[in-house]
Design a protein around this motif. Structure first.
Motif, PDB file in Angstrom:
ATOM      1  N   ALA A   1       0.723  -1.184   0.104  1.00 38.65           N
ATOM      2  CA  ALA A   1      -0.105  -0.015   0.137  1.00 38.65           C
ATOM      3  C   ALA A   1       0.653   1.442  -0.050  1.00 38.65           C
ATOM      4  CB  ALA A   1      -0.805   0.183   1.191  1.00 38.65           C
ATOM      5  N   THR A   2       0.421   2.256  -0.533  1.00 37.12           N
ATOM      6  CA  THR A   2       1.245   3.508  -0.720  1.00 37.12           C
ATOM      7  C   THR A   2       0.399   4.753  -0.053  1.00 37.12           C
ATOM      8  OG1 THR A   2       2.610   2.959  -2.540  1.00 37.12           O
ATOM      9  CG2 THR A   2       2.276   5.427  -2.350  1.00 37.12           C
ATOM     10  N   ALA A   3       0.674   5.533   0.872  1.00 40.78           N
ATOM     11  CA  ALA A   3      -0.294   6.727   1.108  1.00 40.78           C
ATOM     12  C   ALA A   3       0.129   7.862   0.346  1.00 40.78           C
ATOM     13  CB  ALA A   3       0.069   6.919   2.539  1.00 40.78           C
ATOM     14  N   PHE A   4      -0.738   8.463  -0.503  1.00 43.90           N
ATOM     15  CA  PHE A   4      -0.366   9.424  -1.191  1.00 43.90           C
ATOM     16  C   PHE A   4      -1.017  10.875  -0.421  1.00 43.90           C
ATOM     17  CE2 PHE A   4      -0.532   6.244  -4.355  1.00 43.90           C
ATOM     18  CZ  PHE A   4       0.541   6.603  -5.286  1.00 43.90           C
TER      19      PHE A   4
ATOM     20  N   ASP B   1      -1.600  12.351   3.911  1.00 43.37           N
ATOM     21  CA  ASP B   1      -1.469  11.984   5.480  1.00 43.37           C
ATOM     22  C   ASP B   1      -2.694  11.353   5.616  1.00 43.37           C
ATOM     23  OD1 ASP B   1       1.129  13.007   5.745  1.00 43.37           O
ATOM     24  OD2 ASP B   1       0.067  15.028   6.361  1.00 43.37           O
ATOM     25  N   GLY B   2      -2.785  10.333   6.447  1.00 39.05           N
ATOM     26  CA  GLY B   2      -4.033   9.732   6.977  1.00 39.05           C
ATOM     27  C   GLY B   2      -3.722   8.229   7.685  1.00 39.05           C
ATOM     28  N   TYR B   3      -4.594   7.222   7.452  1.00 38.81           N
ATOM     29  CA  TYR B   3      -4.654   6.001   8.210  1.00 38.81           C
ATOM     30  C   TYR B   3      -4.873   4.741   7.409  1.00 38.81           C
ATOM     31  CZ  TYR B   3      -9.799   6.527   8.414  1.00 38.81           C
ATOM     32  OH  TYR B   3     -10.985   6.458   8.057  1.00 38.81           O
ATOM     33  N   PHE B   4      -4.743   3.587   7.891  1.00 40.88           N
ATOM     34  CA  PHE B   4      -5.006   2.315   7.371  1.00 40.88           C
ATOM     35  C   PHE B   4      -5.124   1.407   8.429  1.00 40.88           C
ATOM     36  CE2 PHE B   4      -3.512  -1.633   5.367  1.00 40.88           C
ATOM     37  CZ  PHE B   4      -4.199  -1.506   4.065  1.00 40.88           C
ATOM     38  N   TRP B   5      -6.018   0.503   7.988  1.00 34.74           N
ATOM     39  CA  TRP B   5      -6.448  -0.558   8.997  1.00 34.74           C
ATOM     40  C   TRP B   5      -5.681  -1.672   8.615  1.00 34.74           C
ATOM     41  CZ3 TRP B   5      -9.837   0.628  12.601  1.00 34.74           C
ATOM     42  CH2 TRP B   5     -10.625   1.662  12.872  1.00 34.74           C
ATOM     43  N   ALA B   6      -4.804  -2.064   9.757  1.00 36.61           N
ATOM     44  CA  ALA B   6      -3.917  -3.160   9.759  1.00 36.61           C
ATOM     45  C   ALA B   6      -4.640  -4.279  10.722  1.00 36.61           C
ATOM     46  CB  ALA B   6      -2.483  -2.804  10.144  1.00 36.61           C
ATOM     47  N   TRP B   7      -3.945  -5.432  10.659  1.00 40.64           N
ATOM     48  CA  TRP B   7      -4.615  -6.647  11.300  1.00 40.64           C
ATOM     49  C   TRP B   7      -3.312  -7.194  12.235  1.00 40.64           C
ATOM     50  CZ3 TRP B   7      -9.536  -8.708  10.852  1.00 40.64           C
ATOM     51  CH2 TRP B   7     -10.482  -7.945  10.024  1.00 40.64           C
ATOM     52  N   PRO B   8      -3.760  -7.833  13.470  1.00 39.67           N
ATOM     53  CA  PRO B   8      -2.645  -8.054  14.559  1.00 39.67           C
ATOM     54  C   PRO B   8      -2.159  -9.409  14.025  1.00 39.67           C
ATOM     55  CG  PRO B   8      -4.883  -8.469  15.375  1.00 39.67           C
ATOM     56  CD  PRO B   8      -5.168  -7.962  14.037  1.00 39.67           C
ATOM     57  N   GLU B   9      -2.451 -10.391  13.306  1.00 39.49           N
ATOM     58  CA  GLU B   9      -2.018 -11.527  12.679  1.00 39.49           C
ATOM     59  C   GLU B   9      -2.234 -11.745  11.147  1.00 39.49           C
ATOM     60  OE1 GLU B   9      -3.440 -14.679  15.162  1.00 39.49           O
ATOM     61  OE2 GLU B   9      -3.221 -13.765  16.958  1.00 39.49           O
ATOM     62  N   SER B  10      -1.517 -12.661  10.729  1.00 31.38           N
ATOM     63  CA  SER B  10      -1.585 -12.796   8.905  1.00 31.38           C
ATOM     64  C   SER B  10      -2.884 -13.741   8.932  1.00 31.38           C
ATOM     65  CB  SER B  10      -0.466 -13.636   8.755  1.00 31.38           C
ATOM     66  OG  SER B  10      -0.314 -15.032   9.248  1.00 31.38           O
ATOM     67  N   THR B  11      -3.408 -14.581   9.866  1.00 30.78           N
ATOM     68  CA  THR B  11      -4.715 -15.252   9.812  1.00 30.78           C
ATOM     69  C   THR B  11      -5.879 -14.916  10.462  1.00 30.78           C
ATOM     70  OG1 THR B  11      -3.116 -17.226   9.146  1.00 30.78           O
ATOM     71  CG2 THR B  11      -5.444 -17.736   9.404  1.00 30.78           C
ATOM     72  N   TYR B  12      -7.010 -14.861   9.845  1.00 27.72           N
ATOM     73  CA  TYR B  12      -8.069 -14.677  10.758  1.00 27.72           C
ATOM     74  C   TYR B  12      -8.532 -15.326  11.758  1.00 27.72           C
ATOM     75  CZ  TYR B  12     -12.770 -12.887  11.918  1.00 27.72           C
ATOM     76  OH  TYR B  12     -13.874 -12.430  12.667  1.00 27.72           O
ATOM     77  N   ARG B  13      -8.835 -15.129  12.996  1.00 32.82           N
ATOM     78  CA  ARG B  13      -9.561 -15.780  13.992  1.00 32.82           C
ATOM     79  C   ARG B  13     -10.633 -15.059  14.385  1.00 32.82           C
ATOM     80  NH1 ARG B  13      -7.375 -15.207  18.101  1.00 32.82           N
ATOM     81  NH2 ARG B  13      -5.649 -13.678  17.934  1.00 32.82           N
ATOM     82  N   GLU B  14     -11.717 -15.862  14.724  1.00 36.07           N
ATOM     83  CA  GLU B  14     -13.013 -15.311  15.139  1.00 36.07           C
ATOM     84  C   GLU B  14     -13.006 -14.126  16.205  1.00 36.07           C
ATOM     85  OE1 GLU B  14     -17.386 -16.791  16.836  1.00 36.07           O
ATOM     86  OE2 GLU B  14     -15.741 -18.359  16.505  1.00 36.07           O
ATOM     87  N   GLY B  15     -13.417 -13.054  15.968  1.00 30.55           N
ATOM     88  CA  GLY B  15     -13.397 -12.067  16.925  1.00 30.55           C
ATOM     89  C   GLY B  15     -12.336 -11.160  16.525  1.00 30.55           C
ATOM     90  N   MET B  16     -11.392 -11.460  15.792  1.00 31.35           N
ATOM     91  CA  MET B  16     -10.350 -10.419  15.683  1.00 31.35           C
ATOM     92  C   MET B  16     -10.638  -9.354  14.720  1.00 31.35           C
ATOM     93  SD  MET B  16      -6.465 -11.841  14.103  1.00 31.35           S
ATOM     94  CE  MET B  16      -6.892 -11.903  12.414  1.00 31.35           C
ATOM     95  N   MET B  17     -10.111  -8.027  15.287  1.00 32.88           N
ATOM     96  CA  MET B  17     -10.480  -6.837  14.535  1.00 32.88           C
ATOM     97  C   MET B  17      -9.200  -6.242  14.142  1.00 32.88           C
ATOM     98  SD  MET B  17     -13.794  -6.676  14.819  1.00 32.88           S
ATOM     99  CE  MET B  17     -14.430  -4.834  14.524  1.00 32.88           C
TER     100      MET B  17
END
Length: 232
Positions: A61-64, A66-82
């Motif tokens: 991803a490239t930011a053109f 200032d702003g924000y991006f939604w990232a994830w705590p792990e590489s694989t989804y687990r139920e309830g992960m946000m």
């Protein structure tokens, strides 16, 4: 969104310009490569690694702006992960952390250079000061299949792909090494076992994935579609 309709030669020339700026010896011989040095030396923008999606559908991803991006705590989804919000400053390049894990150096190199050329070619495409522009590069985009909605986005993805390929696999050097390896082997053109090994050897030489090398050889007219398909 506005974009520039570059010719294939113009895109090759853009890649050559950056190669000369970064290390012109790479036009004449293969060398080990740290693509993050390209960012530091030629762009001077921040970069970081995050889990960009829990299914690796977004690799860069490239930011053109200032702003924000939604990232994830792990590489694989687990139920309830946000996901969580990551603040980014204008120019920031984000690379999916999974590319640094395991045997992904070739894909990592291509993804980084893809983002580099968005910075070099497409800043004016995303200059609306009233919006938060965070351009994402889908995993299917960098290996040849365009996965984006608008015609303009498809064009700029193709442009970034073409420049990344030309930077990592300079045309003249790629042709030279291919011809040297091909002539020295003495096999017919359609010996698929030999072709698979040749592509693998060249992907190691140029620090790219076998798929990227296969596409580059096909686009340079050195192998045909049947040979390119042997890696699929």
């Amino acid at each position: 969104m506005h974009y520039y309709d570059f010719s294939i030669k113009q895109l090759e020339d853009k890649a050559t310009e950056l190669l000369i700026e970064f290390d012109k010896e790479r036009l004449e011989k293969t060398k080990p490569l740290d693509v993050y040095e390209v960012i530091e030396k030629c762009l001077g923008v921040p970069y970081d690694w995050k889990y960009l999606t829990p299914d690796q559908s977004v690799l860069g991803a490239t930011a053109f702006s200032d702003g924000y991006f939604w990232a994830w705590p792990e590489s694989t989804y687990r139920e309830g992960m946000m996901p969580y919000k990551v603040g980014v400053e204008k120019g920031t390049i984000l690379i999916d952390t999974t590319l640094t894990e395991g045997d992904n150096r070739g894909r990592e190199n291509f993804t980084v250079m893809h983002e580099v050329f968005h910075q070099r070619l497409h800043r004016k495409c995303f200059r609306d000061e009233g919006r938060n522009y965070m351009h994402q590069t889908y995993s299917r985009t960098i290996d040849g299949n365009i996965r984006c909605a608008s015609y303009a986005l498809k064009i700029i993805e193709r442009q970034a792909n073409a420049c990344a390929a030309a930077f990592l696999m300079p045309a003249d050097l790629t042709k030279q090494i291919y011809e040297e390896k091909y002539r020295s082997a003495g096999f017919t053109r359609y010996n698929y076992g030999f072709m698979w090994n040749l592509i693998k050897d060249m992907s190691d030489d140029f620090n790219v994935s076998k798929q990227a090398m296969s596409y580059r050889l096909q686009n340079l007219g050195l192998i045909d579609e049947n040979e390119e398909n042997l890696l699929k």
